[in-house]
Design an enzyme around this catalytic site. Structure first.
Site, PDB file in Angstrom:
ATOM      1  N   GLY A  85      -6.370  -1.232 -10.313  1.00 33.40           N
ATOM      2  CA  GLY A  85      -6.424  -1.047 -11.761  1.00 33.40           C
ATOM      3  C   GLY A  85      -5.901   0.340 -12.082  1.00 33.40           C
ATOM      4  N   SER A 115      -4.248  -0.931  -4.066  1.00 35.83           N
ATOM      5  CA  SER A 115      -3.647  -0.233  -5.199  1.00 35.83           C
ATOM      6  C   SER A 115      -4.456   1.011  -5.564  1.00 35.83           C
ATOM      7  CB  SER A 115      -3.507  -1.201  -6.376  1.00 35.83           C
ATOM      8  OG  SER A 115      -2.800  -0.632  -7.431  1.00 35.83           O
ATOM      9  N   ALA A 116      -5.158   1.014  -6.713  1.00 36.41           N
ATOM     10  CA  ALA A 116      -5.968   2.178  -7.088  1.00 36.41           C
ATOM     11  C   ALA A 116      -7.041   2.470  -6.047  1.00 36.41           C
ATOM     12  CB  ALA A 116      -6.624   1.953  -8.458  1.00 36.41           C
ATOM     13  N   HIS A 152       2.625   0.404  -4.206  1.00 37.32           N
ATOM     14  CA  HIS A 152       3.631  -0.212  -5.085  1.00 37.32           C
ATOM     15  C   HIS A 152       4.945   0.577  -5.046  1.00 37.32           C
ATOM     16  CE1 HIS A 152       0.362  -2.611  -6.760  1.00 37.32           C
ATOM     17  NE2 HIS A 152      -0.277  -1.506  -7.111  1.00 37.32           N
ATOM     18  N   GLU A 187       5.476  -3.393  -1.672  1.00 36.82           N
ATOM     19  CA  GLU A 187       4.601  -4.522  -1.919  1.00 36.82           C
ATOM     20  C   GLU A 187       4.483  -5.381  -0.663  1.00 36.82           C
ATOM     21  OE1 GLU A 187       3.214  -3.359  -4.242  1.00 36.82           O
ATOM     22  OE2 GLU A 187       3.639  -4.429  -6.104  1.00 36.82           O
TER      23      GLU A 187
END
Length: 229
Positions: A85, A115-116, A152, A187
């Site tokens: 997020g 991710s985060a 990413h 990715e």
């Protein structure tokens, strides 16, 4: 011995595949047989995110935000999964709730981030792509690995009309003021730390070091030197 760490670039594979299908095997190896607490603070709707993550992962995730004292639970957790997020929202909330210090102190906890959540495992969140939608009270993070990651990671597109900085240019700017190596995870890629070993899995990545040209990395590359240099 510090707990193992699994850092995913993303949760949703390209091509419309179901979430986490690209990393099922390594997730099962990393988290199997453990009670896993889900850390949902990178998104606004914690309940919805925790439900989605449990379904997507196929695990009996326990939502940390529903605990009376999330920090106390994190301090003794066997394993955590920190979802993606907005990194600034995530760091703001885990700092405010005392979870940041609890995770730092609980070195034996198996840490998984996407991710985060991957950004939170680093020394700082300085190589995130996210917009600073809230002041997190500092950029220092959990520090489960001593290097930086850019989840990413996107390669420069020579056909793009975009005139802003590419990811590579932003990482070079980071290295104008910092010496910490940065792994740009494309990715589908992840980094798995088991003991004193760090391995790249899933897909390719790029390694950035100050004053040097980026280095292409293939799946299976041993990056253990990053935790001893």
């Amino acid at each position: 011995m510090p707990g193992d760490v699994l850092l995913l670039s993303n949760s949703r594979p390209s091509g419309g595949a179901e979430p986490f299908t690209h990393a099922r095997e390594v997730l099962a190896e990393h988290l199997g047989g453990r009670t896993v607490w889900f850390v949902p603070y990178a998104q606004a709707d914690h309940d919805a995110y925790a439900t989605w993550a449990a379904d997507a992962l196929g695990l009996d995730l326990r939502p940390l935000h529903r605990e009376p004292d999330p920090a106390a639970t994190a301090a003794t957790a066997d394993a955590v999964f920190v979802g993606g997020g907005n990194t600034f929202r995530l760091l703001h909330d885990v700092r405010r709730l005392g979870i940041l210090d609890a995770l730092r102190a609980n070195a034996a906890c198996r840490y998984t981030g996407s991710s985060a959540g991957t950004n939170l495992a680093q020394p700082t969140i300085m190589t995130t792509n996210d917009m600073p939608i809230v002041d997190p009270g500092g950029l220092d993070a959990v520090g489960r690995v001593p290097f930086q990651v850019n989840p990413h990671y996107l390669d420069p597109d020579p056909t793009s009309s975009h005139q802003g900085e590419t990811r590579e240019e932003r990482i070079r700017e980071f290295h104008e003021l910092n010496t910490v190596p940065v792994v740009g995870l494309r990715e589908g890629a992840w980094l798995h730390r088991t003991g004193d070993t760090v391995t790249l899995g899933g897909h390719t990545a790029r390694l950035f070091r100050r004053g040097e040209e980026p280095l292409e990395l293939g799946p299976g590359t041993d990056l253990s030197w990053l935790i001893s240099s």
